[in-house]
Design a protein around this motif. Structure first.
Motif, PDB file in Angstrom:
ATOM      1  N   LEU A  84      22.581 -20.143  -9.398  1.00  0.00           N
ATOM      2  CA  LEU A  84      21.576 -19.763 -10.389  1.00  0.00           C
ATOM      3  C   LEU A  84      20.926 -20.993 -11.005  1.00  0.00           C
ATOM      4  O   LEU A  84      19.696 -21.048 -11.177  1.00  0.00           O
ATOM      5  N   VAL A  85      21.746 -21.996 -11.321  1.00  0.00           N
ATOM      6  CA  VAL A  85      21.207 -23.247 -11.875  1.00  0.00           C
ATOM      7  C   VAL A  85      20.287 -23.911 -10.851  1.00  0.00           C
ATOM      8  O   VAL A  85      19.210 -24.415 -11.196  1.00  0.00           O
ATOM      9  N   ALA A  86      20.701 -23.895  -9.583  1.00  0.00           N
ATOM     10  CA  ALA A  86      19.883 -24.479  -8.524  1.00  0.00           C
ATOM     11  C   ALA A  86      18.539 -23.774  -8.422  1.00  0.00           C
ATOM     12  O   ALA A  86      17.484 -24.412  -8.281  1.00  0.00           O
ATOM     13  N   VAL A  87      18.561 -22.457  -8.494  1.00  0.00           N
ATOM     14  CA  VAL A  87      17.322 -21.676  -8.405  1.00  0.00           C
ATOM     15  C   VAL A  87      16.366 -22.052  -9.537  1.00  0.00           C
ATOM     16  O   VAL A  87      15.187 -22.337  -9.311  1.00  0.00           O
ATOM     17  N   LEU A  88      16.861 -22.060 -10.763  1.00  0.00           N
ATOM     18  CA  LEU A  88      15.995 -22.327 -11.912  1.00  0.00           C
ATOM     19  C   LEU A  88      15.466 -23.759 -11.907  1.00  0.00           C
ATOM     20  O   LEU A  88      14.290 -23.999 -12.209  1.00  0.00           O
ATOM     21  N   ALA A  89      16.331 -24.712 -11.558  1.00  0.00           N
ATOM     22  CA  ALA A  89      15.899 -26.117 -11.557  1.00  0.00           C
ATOM     23  C   ALA A  89      14.906 -26.392 -10.429  1.00  0.00           C
ATOM     24  O   ALA A  89      13.882 -27.062 -10.637  1.00  0.00           O
ATOM     25  N   LEU A  90      15.184 -25.871  -9.230  1.00  0.00           N
ATOM     26  CA  LEU A  90      14.272 -26.108  -8.110  1.00  0.00           C
ATOM     27  C   LEU A  90      12.994 -25.289  -8.250  1.00  0.00           C
ATOM     28  O   LEU A  90      11.932 -25.693  -7.764  1.00  0.00           O
ATOM     29  N   TYR A  91      13.079 -24.151  -8.921  1.00  0.00           N
ATOM     30  CA  TYR A  91      11.871 -23.382  -9.224  1.00  0.00           C
ATOM     31  C   TYR A  91      10.959 -24.185 -10.144  1.00  0.00           C
ATOM     32  O   TYR A  91       9.741 -24.251  -9.934  1.00  0.00           O
ATOM     33  N   ARG A  92      11.552 -24.834 -11.126  1.00  0.00           N
ATOM     34  CA  ARG A  92      10.761 -25.690 -12.018  1.00  0.00           C
ATOM     35  C   ARG A  92      10.160 -26.858 -11.235  1.00  0.00           C
ATOM     36  O   ARG A  92       8.969 -27.165 -11.378  1.00  0.00           O
ATOM     37  N   ALA A  93      10.982 -27.493 -10.402  1.00  0.00           N
ATOM     38  CA  ALA A  93      10.477 -28.618  -9.608  1.00  0.00           C
ATOM     39  C   ALA A  93       9.339 -28.169  -8.694  1.00  0.00           C
ATOM     40  O   ALA A  93       8.319 -28.849  -8.564  1.00  0.00           O
ATOM     41  N   GLY A  94       9.499 -27.009  -8.072  1.00  0.00           N
ATOM     42  CA  GLY A  94       8.470 -26.504  -7.176  1.00  0.00           C
ATOM     43  C   GLY A  94       7.189 -26.137  -7.887  1.00  0.00           C
ATOM     44  O   GLY A  94       6.097 -26.205  -7.303  1.00  0.00           O
ATOM     45  N   SER A  95       7.289 -25.743  -9.154  1.00  0.00           N
ATOM     46  CA  SER A  95       6.112 -25.313  -9.913  1.00  0.00           C
ATOM     47  C   SER A  95       5.133 -26.450 -10.155  1.00  0.00           C
ATOM     48  O   SER A  95       3.969 -26.207 -10.505  1.00  0.00           O
ATOM     49  N   PHE A  96       5.556 -27.689  -9.943  1.00  0.00           N
ATOM     50  CA  PHE A  96       4.640 -28.824 -10.111  1.00  0.00           C
ATOM     51  C   PHE A  96       3.570 -28.856  -9.024  1.00  0.00           C
ATOM     52  O   PHE A  96       2.617 -29.624  -9.137  1.00  0.00           O
ATOM     53  N   ILE A  97       3.693 -28.040  -8.002  1.00  0.00           N
ATOM     54  CA  ILE A  97       2.637 -27.945  -6.992  1.00  0.00           C
ATOM     55  C   ILE A  97       1.329 -27.508  -7.654  1.00  0.00           C
ATOM     56  O   ILE A  97       0.242 -27.889  -7.229  1.00  0.00           O
ATOM     57  N   HIS A  98       1.454 -26.710  -8.716  1.00  0.00           N
ATOM     58  CA  HIS A  98       0.280 -26.254  -9.459  1.00  0.00           C
ATOM     59  C   HIS A  98      -0.394 -27.417 -10.174  1.00  0.00           C
ATOM     60  O   HIS A  98      -1.628 -27.529 -10.205  1.00  0.00           O
ATOM     61  N   GLU A  99       0.409 -28.313 -10.737  1.00  0.00           N
ATOM     62  CA  GLU A  99      -0.141 -29.485 -11.409  1.00  0.00           C
ATOM     63  C   GLU A  99      -0.814 -30.429 -10.415  1.00  0.00           C
ATOM     64  O   GLU A  99      -1.862 -31.004 -10.702  1.00  0.00           O
ATOM     65  N   ILE A 100      -0.206 -30.590  -9.242  1.00  0.00           N
ATOM     66  CA  ILE A 100      -0.773 -31.463  -8.215  1.00  0.00           C
ATOM     67  C   ILE A 100      -2.175 -31.006  -7.837  1.00  0.00           C
ATOM     68  O   ILE A 100      -3.083 -31.814  -7.613  1.00  0.00           O
ATOM     69  N   THR A 101      -2.363 -29.682  -7.793  1.00  0.00           N
ATOM     70  CA  THR A 101      -3.654 -29.125  -7.403  1.00  0.00           C
ATOM     71  C   THR A 101      -4.749 -29.476  -8.399  1.00  0.00           C
ATOM     72  O   THR A 101      -5.918 -29.627  -8.022  1.00  0.00           O
ATOM     73  N   HIS A 102      -4.388 -29.626  -9.672  1.00  0.00           N
ATOM     74  CA  HIS A 102      -5.390 -29.868 -10.713  1.00  0.00           C
ATOM     75  C   HIS A 102      -5.500 -31.327 -11.145  1.00  0.00           C
ATOM     76  O   HIS A 102      -6.508 -31.711 -11.735  1.00  0.00           O
ATOM     77  N   MET A 103      -4.486 -32.137 -10.864  1.00  0.00           N
ATOM     78  CA  MET A 103      -4.480 -33.489 -11.431  1.00  0.00           C
ATOM     79  C   MET A 103      -5.420 -34.443 -10.696  1.00  0.00           C
ATOM     80  O   MET A 103      -5.732 -34.265  -9.515  1.00  0.00           O
ATOM     81  N   LYS A 104      -5.876 -35.450 -11.424  1.00  0.00           N
ATOM     82  CA  LYS A 104      -6.572 -36.573 -10.826  1.00  0.00           C
ATOM     83  C   LYS A 104      -5.480 -37.544 -10.384  1.00  0.00           C
ATOM     84  O   LYS A 104      -4.759 -38.114 -11.205  1.00  0.00           O
ATOM     85  N   HIS A 105      -5.316 -37.720  -9.079  1.00  0.00           N
ATOM     86  CA  HIS A 105      -4.128 -38.401  -8.561  1.00  0.00           C
ATOM     87  C   HIS A 105      -4.021 -39.858  -8.992  1.00  0.00           C
ATOM     88  O   HIS A 105      -2.911 -40.398  -9.075  1.00  0.00           O
ATOM     89  N   SER A 106      -5.147 -40.483  -9.306  1.00  0.00           N
ATOM     90  CA  SER A 106      -5.089 -41.865  -9.767  1.00  0.00           C
ATOM     91  C   SER A 106      -4.439 -41.972 -11.145  1.00  0.00           C
ATOM     92  O   SER A 106      -3.978 -43.052 -11.537  1.00  0.00           O
ATOM     93  N   ASN A 107      -4.387 -40.864 -11.887  1.00  0.00           N
ATOM     94  CA  ASN A 107      -3.755 -40.877 -13.211  1.00  0.00           C
ATOM     95  C   ASN A 107      -2.232 -40.845 -13.129  1.00  0.00           C
ATOM     96  O   ASN A 107      -1.548 -41.241 -14.076  1.00  0.00           O
ATOM     97  N   VAL A 108      -1.701 -40.351 -12.006  1.00  0.00           N
ATOM     98  CA  VAL A 108      -0.242 -40.320 -11.809  1.00  0.00           C
ATOM     99  C   VAL A 108       0.021 -40.879 -10.408  1.00  0.00           C
ATOM    100  O   VAL A 108       0.307 -40.128  -9.469  1.00  0.00           O
ATOM    101  N   PRO A 109      -0.083 -42.195 -10.252  1.00  0.00           N
ATOM    102  CA  PRO A 109      -0.013 -42.817  -8.925  1.00  0.00           C
ATOM    103  C   PRO A 109       1.272 -42.470  -8.167  1.00  0.00           C
ATOM    104  O   PRO A 109       2.373 -42.536  -8.723  1.00  0.00           O
TER     105      PRO A 109
END
Length: 367
Positions: A84-109
């Protein structure tokens, strides 16, 4: 992976509230709310690299550490807890795919590369499956239409479509293995296969009518290396399991963790919008009101809608604001707009009420 329900799930008519639903796309823009949103966000658009890296690395370490414990522990109870801990933690980690889609990549090299190596490739959801797709969902004239890859009028569909929409997500691990261990290499030697692989099986979408276009330029380079790496990983995973090097139990637990993550995300998707538009173009305010915020004081949304996803409606107003600033933006807007502002109408208390509301809509029950 295309996780859409490729069936005719539409109701011919929504008998209980046709007038309300028909008018959803014609809601006029509330200019005061839109001006206020732009004003309060002027200093909130800059991403903070330290926040991104610290949050992601912590989620990855906890997630993979808990996954290892779930595989190694002999006690079923403790193994389940670790899972359960693995699911919640990796779900959070995976959710950053949404941020990648919107971010300006030069701001987070280097973040996109790091995220794909740590999360995208191992979980078989590389960022190219969302980049170039999710931005179409935010296009002013596409949202809620047949050209929106992330929209279905679920509120107007048959009641049984909702559980099917969620349960089909449990098959995602098998689908991802087929996509990367079988279809990706085959499409290199069978040119006729490449077109459907690109169009139908290279995006995290829910609209079965959506067909993706091939990427070009730098996006194509990103696509190719991510796809190749994920394909090698998927083939190795299967091969090592068949050879007995990876225990079958470990392989099964890994797939169950991915499947559970996908199901949770599908439930979150189910309540991310009201899903009441029947295909017409919508104003920005109408899109906002068709979307959902689940702000504090509710605590559980931090688990099932992490990385700013609890402010999904606000995100549609301010898509370039990074997740770590959405809470600030919400508090500022709440204090700034009038009590009768549409801004307050997109906030809900929690998951159960939203699911119940959607279920009632499919049964033609007026809210």
């Amino acid at each position: 992976m295309n996780s859409s329900i490729a069936l005719d799930l539409r109701e011919a008519t929504a008998p209980a509230a046709p007038a309300t639903r028909a008018a959803a796309g014609r809601i006029a823009d509330d200019k005061a709310m839109l001006r206020a949103a732009a004003e309060i966000a002027r200093d909130l658009h800059k991403a903070r690299p330290l926040v991104y890296w610290a949050d992601t690395l912590a989620s990855v370490v906890i997630g993979y550490g808990a996954l290892a414990l779930a595989i190694m522990l002999s006690s079923p109870g403790l193994a389940l807890l670790a899972g359960l801990v693995a699911v919640l933690a990796l779900y959070r980690a995976g959710s950053f795919i949404h941020e990648i889609t919107h971010m300006k990549h030069s701001n987070v090299p280097g973040y996109r590369l790091g995220w794909n190596l740590l999360v995208g490739v191992p979980l078989m959801v590389p960022s190219f499956m969302y980049e170039g797709v999710h931005n179409l969902h935010h296009a002013r004239t596409r949202y809620g239409t047949v050209e929106d890859p992330e929209y279905l009028p679920l509120a107007l569909m048959k009641p049984w479509s909702l559980p099917l929409f969620v349960l089909i997500a449990a098959l995602a691990p098998v689908g991802l293995l087929i996509r990367y261990a079988l279809l990706a290499p085959l499409s290199l030697v069978v040119p006729a296969l490449r077109k459907p692989v690109v169009e139908r099986y290279s995006g995290l979408v829910i609209n079965p009518s959506f067909r993706r276009r091939p990427a070009e330029g730098a996006a194509r380079t990103q696509w190719l290396w991510q796809e190749a790496a994920t394909s090698v990983w998927a083939i190795a995973l299967i091969g090592l399991t068949v050879a007995g090097i990876i225990p079958l139990r470990a392989f099964a637990i890994f797939l169950v963790v991915i499947g559970t993550i996908t199901v949770i995300n599908q439930v979150r998707t189910l309540v991310a919008h009201l899903w009441e538009n029947e295909g017409e173009a919508m104003t920005v305010t109408a899109q906002y009101l068709d979307s959902v915020n689940v702000p504090p004081p509710a605590l559980l949304p931090a688990l099932w809608a992490p990385v700013g996803l609890r402010y999904h409606a606000l995100h549609h107003l301010l898509p370039s604001v990074p997740y770590h600033n959405l809470g600030i933006a919400h508090r500022r807007l709440t204090a700034m707009v009038e009590q009768d502002s549409p801004y307050h109408k997109a906030s809900y208390k929690g998951l159960p009420g939203l699911v119940s509301q959607l279920a009632k809509s499919t049964m033609g029950v007026r809210r």
